[in-house]
Design an enzyme around this catalytic site. Structure first.
Site, PDB file in Angstrom:
ATOM      1  N   ASN A 225     -13.511  -4.440  11.273  1.00  0.00           N
ATOM      2  CA  ASN A 225     -12.036  -3.857  11.840  1.00  0.00           C
ATOM      3  C   ASN A 225     -12.445  -3.443  13.292  1.00  0.00           C
ATOM      4  O   ASN A 225     -11.521  -3.582  14.082  1.00  0.00           O
ATOM      5  CB  ASN A 225     -11.724  -2.390  11.258  1.00  0.00           C
ATOM      6  CG  ASN A 225     -12.739  -1.655  10.622  1.00  0.00           C
ATOM      7  OD1 ASN A 225     -13.809  -2.006  10.048  1.00  0.00           O
ATOM      8  ND2 ASN A 225     -12.813  -0.293  11.044  1.00  0.00           N
TER       9      ASN A 225
ATOM     10  N   THR B 229       4.117   4.833 -11.632  1.00  0.00           N
ATOM     11  CA  THR B 229       5.589   3.955 -11.585  1.00  0.00           C
ATOM     12  C   THR B 229       5.337   3.080 -10.243  1.00  0.00           C
ATOM     13  O   THR B 229       4.679   3.245  -9.317  1.00  0.00           O
ATOM     14  CB  THR B 229       6.795   4.833 -11.347  1.00  0.00           C
ATOM     15  OG1 THR B 229       6.841   5.565 -12.399  1.00  0.00           O
ATOM     16  CG2 THR B 229       8.021   4.102 -11.041  1.00  0.00           C
TER      17      THR B 229
ATOM     18  N   CYS C  72      -9.904   5.129  13.283  1.00  0.00           N
ATOM     19  CA  CYS C  72     -10.219   6.396  12.674  1.00  0.00           C
ATOM     20  C   CYS C  72     -11.089   7.369  13.540  1.00  0.00           C
ATOM     21  O   CYS C  72     -11.244   8.496  13.327  1.00  0.00           O
ATOM     22  CB  CYS C  72     -11.161   6.108  11.513  1.00  0.00           C
ATOM     23  SG  CYS C  72     -10.351   4.924  10.215  1.00  0.00           S
TER      24      CYS C  72
ATOM     25  N   GLN D 226      -9.247  -7.131   6.896  1.00  0.00           N
ATOM     26  CA  GLN D 226      -8.859  -7.496   8.289  1.00  0.00           C
ATOM     27  C   GLN D 226      -8.991  -9.004   8.270  1.00  0.00           C
ATOM     28  O   GLN D 226      -8.702  -9.704   9.274  1.00  0.00           O
ATOM     29  CB  GLN D 226     -10.219  -7.051   9.041  1.00  0.00           C
ATOM     30  CG  GLN D 226     -10.147  -5.498   9.391  1.00  0.00           C
ATOM     31  CD  GLN D 226      -8.976  -5.020  10.271  1.00  0.00           C
ATOM     32  OE1 GLN D 226      -8.093  -5.890  10.943  1.00  0.00           O
ATOM     33  NE2 GLN D 226      -8.559  -3.799  10.422  1.00  0.00           N
TER      34      GLN D 226
ATOM     35  N   SER E  40      -4.544  -4.563   2.264  1.00  0.00           N
ATOM     36  CA  SER E  40      -3.525  -3.588   2.627  1.00  0.00           C
ATOM     37  C   SER E  40      -2.451  -4.516   3.299  1.00  0.00           C
ATOM     38  O   SER E  40      -2.677  -5.257   4.134  1.00  0.00           O
ATOM     39  CB  SER E  40      -4.205  -2.558   3.810  1.00  0.00           C
ATOM     40  OG  SER E  40      -4.797  -1.668   2.926  1.00  0.00           O
ATOM     41  N   ALA E  41      -1.146  -4.003   2.798  1.00  0.00           N
ATOM     42  CA  ALA E  41      -0.193  -4.982   3.599  1.00  0.00           C
ATOM     43  C   ALA E  41       0.311  -4.767   4.888  1.00  0.00           C
ATOM     44  O   ALA E  41       0.737  -5.633   5.826  1.00  0.00           O
ATOM     45  CB  ALA E  41       1.168  -4.624   2.527  1.00  0.00           C
ATOM     46  N   HIS E  42      -0.239  -3.395   5.439  1.00  0.00           N
ATOM     47  CA  HIS E  42       0.264  -3.037   6.504  1.00  0.00           C
ATOM     48  C   HIS E  42      -0.554  -3.704   7.927  1.00  0.00           C
ATOM     49  O   HIS E  42      -0.119  -3.712   9.005  1.00  0.00           O
ATOM     50  CB  HIS E  42       0.119  -1.709   7.051  1.00  0.00           C
ATOM     51  CG  HIS E  42      -1.130  -0.935   7.060  1.00  0.00           C
ATOM     52  ND1 HIS E  42      -1.851  -0.638   8.116  1.00  0.00           N
ATOM     53  CD2 HIS E  42      -1.931  -0.527   5.969  1.00  0.00           C
ATOM     54  CE1 HIS E  42      -2.777  -0.145   7.756  1.00  0.00           C
ATOM     55  NE2 HIS E  42      -3.237  -0.086   6.617  1.00  0.00           N
TER      56      HIS E  42
ATOM     57  N   ALA F 124      -5.922  -0.614   0.319  1.00  0.00           N
ATOM     58  CA  ALA F 124      -7.420  -0.933   0.552  1.00  0.00           C
ATOM     59  C   ALA F 124      -8.293   0.191  -0.136  1.00  0.00           C
ATOM     60  O   ALA F 124      -9.293   0.038  -0.616  1.00  0.00           O
ATOM     61  CB  ALA F 124      -7.830  -1.577   1.734  1.00  0.00           C
ATOM     62  N   THR F 125      -7.991   1.370   0.519  1.00  0.00           N
ATOM     63  CA  THR F 125      -8.764   2.602   0.160  1.00  0.00           C
ATOM     64  C   THR F 125      -8.739   2.957  -1.142  1.00  0.00           C
ATOM     65  O   THR F 125      -9.842   3.094  -1.684  1.00  0.00           O
ATOM     66  CB  THR F 125      -8.224   3.695   1.182  1.00  0.00           C
ATOM     67  OG1 THR F 125      -8.409   3.515   2.501  1.00  0.00           O
ATOM     68  CG2 THR F 125      -9.187   4.890   0.604  1.00  0.00           C
TER      69      THR F 125
HETATM   70  N1  PLP Z   1     -11.124  -1.656   5.092  1.00  0.00           N
HETATM   71  C1  PLP Z   1     -10.959  -1.993   6.651  1.00  0.00           C
HETATM   72  C2  PLP Z   1     -11.910  -3.113   7.094  1.00  0.00           C
HETATM   73  C3  PLP Z   1      -9.949  -1.549   7.503  1.00  0.00           C
HETATM   74  O1  PLP Z   1      -9.509  -1.894   8.496  1.00  0.00           O
HETATM   75  C4  PLP Z   1      -9.142  -0.533   6.843  1.00  0.00           C
HETATM   76  C5  PLP Z   1      -7.903   0.019   7.620  1.00  0.00           C
HETATM   77  O2  PLP Z   1      -7.932   0.251   8.763  1.00  0.00           O
HETATM   78  C6  PLP Z   1      -9.463  -0.066   5.351  1.00  0.00           C
HETATM   79  C7  PLP Z   1     -10.401  -0.570   4.625  1.00  0.00           C
HETATM   80  C8  PLP Z   1      -8.582   0.896   4.792  1.00  0.00           C
HETATM   81  O3  PLP Z   1      -6.825   0.356   4.617  1.00  0.00           O
HETATM   82  P1  PLP Z   1      -6.085   1.390   4.341  1.00  0.00           P
HETATM   83  O4  PLP Z   1      -5.976   2.727   5.205  1.00  0.00           O
HETATM   84  O5  PLP Z   1      -4.672   0.683   4.060  1.00  0.00           O
HETATM   85  O6  PLP Z   1      -6.410   1.967   2.769  1.00  0.00           O
END
Ligand code: PLP
Length: 380
Positions: free
Chosen positions: A148, A237, A324, A176, A196-198, A69-70
């Site tokens: 988050n 790639t 964070c 989220q 984000s997949a994780h 996502a970042t």
């Molecule tokens: N946006 C939100 C609301 C998030 O909670 C997070 C990750 O904690 C991100 C963006 C960033 O995701 P990533 O670190 O997988 O790029």
């Protein structure tokens, strides 16, 4: 060991790991290679793309795979920054993730006006304020679907409509939201969305940017240049194992029991009720009670250090208001935006539940937390 920090990340599901396994070695080919093995890798990517698209209520060609996502969010803001003649006003909420806030700050450094929307004391974006600040000068509105740190759910569709009425684009950070509430690119009427997949039991380092209409409809110059993969928006790639893992995580999401969210909501509510019963006026629940992710409970515990609770609590991994923040004593920008006193962050813990949480785990957790709070208060 209990893991109650699901909003930071989730474990990669065994089924996801299994689906990824062949693509590390046996089926390692580059998905752009013209030979048979390359075509097989491309085929696996196509299957994953369909799976992700289905989960987001989007079309496969609208999914651009990124590293998360970042990166997805940065692509949107960098695209706007590179546009030669454009409106120069951006609106974000004051409780966005740093991926959005720092991207907005970059634009500000380059001469854009940035408005940070206020939220109500319970953490929901103020729509009236949004209506006042979004104007014919606004190029982009970016608001998250769910927060988050405190789990509050934002009015995505009304915000998208306000943006579009003013001729601006709308980006939603839906990291989220996916897996914890209904997500639909069509119903939300958004132009861009980041994932984000994780956060959904997939691997780390893979995610997606949804682009309404696909990369051909991208309105700005492309920030990244290279081999032209992903419609030229995310050249490089392809991460085939990661993409396959993301696709599998989305497939699992679609196939999970229909009552998953109801179950997790009732367990979270049970936990909340118990903690309020035990600590009464010494506990303060942060975030709107109904517009909140089903797995999230963020609380301030009076006169008790969150940092010490987290390091003292036995058999449980727990978060501060945001992963964070690490160990810092600083109150996060989210808590500040709610109007909470400056030192509140010191007492705030974020409890975020995995889908697999059980009543037995909730009961154990309450005991572990009570023990930790007693110990921390004794130290004091
Ligand atoms: N946006 C939100 C609301 C998030 O909670 C997070 C990750 O904690 C991100 C963006 C960033 O995701 P990533 O670190 O997988 O790029």
């Amino acid at each position: 060991m209990l893991y109650f920090d699901a909003n930071a990340t989730t474990p990669c599901a065994p089924e996801v790991q299994e689906a990824m396994r062949p693509y590390w070695s046996g089926a390692f080919a580059n998905a752009s290679s013209p030979h048979r093995a390359g075509r097989m890798a491309a085929q696996a990517v196509a299957v994953a793309r369909r799976s992700v698209a289905e989960c987001l209520d989007a079309r496969p060609q609208e999914i651009v795979f990124t590293s998360g996502a970042t990166e997805s969010t940065n692509l949107v803001f960098w695209g706007l920054l590179l546009a030669p003649r454009t409106r120069r006003h951006v609106v974000v909420s004051s409780i966005e993730h740093k991926a959005v806030l720092e991207s907005a700050a970059l634009l500000e450094e380059q001469g854009f006006d940035v408005t940070r929307l206020p939220v109500t004391p319970d953490g929901v974006v103020d729509l009236d304020a949004a209506a006042r600040v979004i104007t014919q000068e606004t190029a982009l509105v970016s608001v998250q679907a769910a927060n988050n740190e405190i789990g509050t759910i934002q009015p995505v569709l009304p915000l998208a409509r306000l943006a579009h009425q003013a001729g601006a684009f709308f980006h939603v950070d839906a990291v989220q939201a996916l897996g914890k509430m209904p997500v639909s690119m069509r119903d939300w009427e958004c132009d861009f969305a980041s994932f984000s997949a994780h956060k959904i039991y997939g691997p780390k380092g893979i995610g997606a940017l949804f682009v309404n209409g696909g990369p051909l409809r991208w309105p700005w110059p492309r920030p990244l240049r290279g081999g032209g993969q992903e419609g030229g928006l995310r050249p490089g790639t392809l991460n085939v194992p990661g993409i396959v893992g993301f696709g599998t995580a989305c497939e699992m999401l679609r196939r999970r029991p229909v009552n998953t969210l109801e179950t997790i909501t009732s367990l979270r509510n049970l936990l909340e009720k118990n903690l309020v019963h035990i600590y009464k006026d010494d506990i303060f629940i942060i975030g709107n009670s109904s517009l909140r992710l089903p797995n999230t409970l963020t609380v301030a515990i009076k006169d008790t250090s969150a940092e010490l609770i987290i390091s003292t609590i036995k058999n449980c991994m727990l978060g501060r208001s945001s992963a964070c923040m690490g160990n810092s004593k600083i109150t996060s920008h989210v808590l500040k935006a709610l109007g909470l006193p400056d030192n509140t962050g010191e007492n705030v813990i974020r409890i975020s539940l995995l889908e697999s949480v059980t009543q037995d785990e909730i009961t154990k957790f309450i005991h572990f937390l009570q023990d930790a709070i007693t110990t921390v208060r004794r130290i004091k």
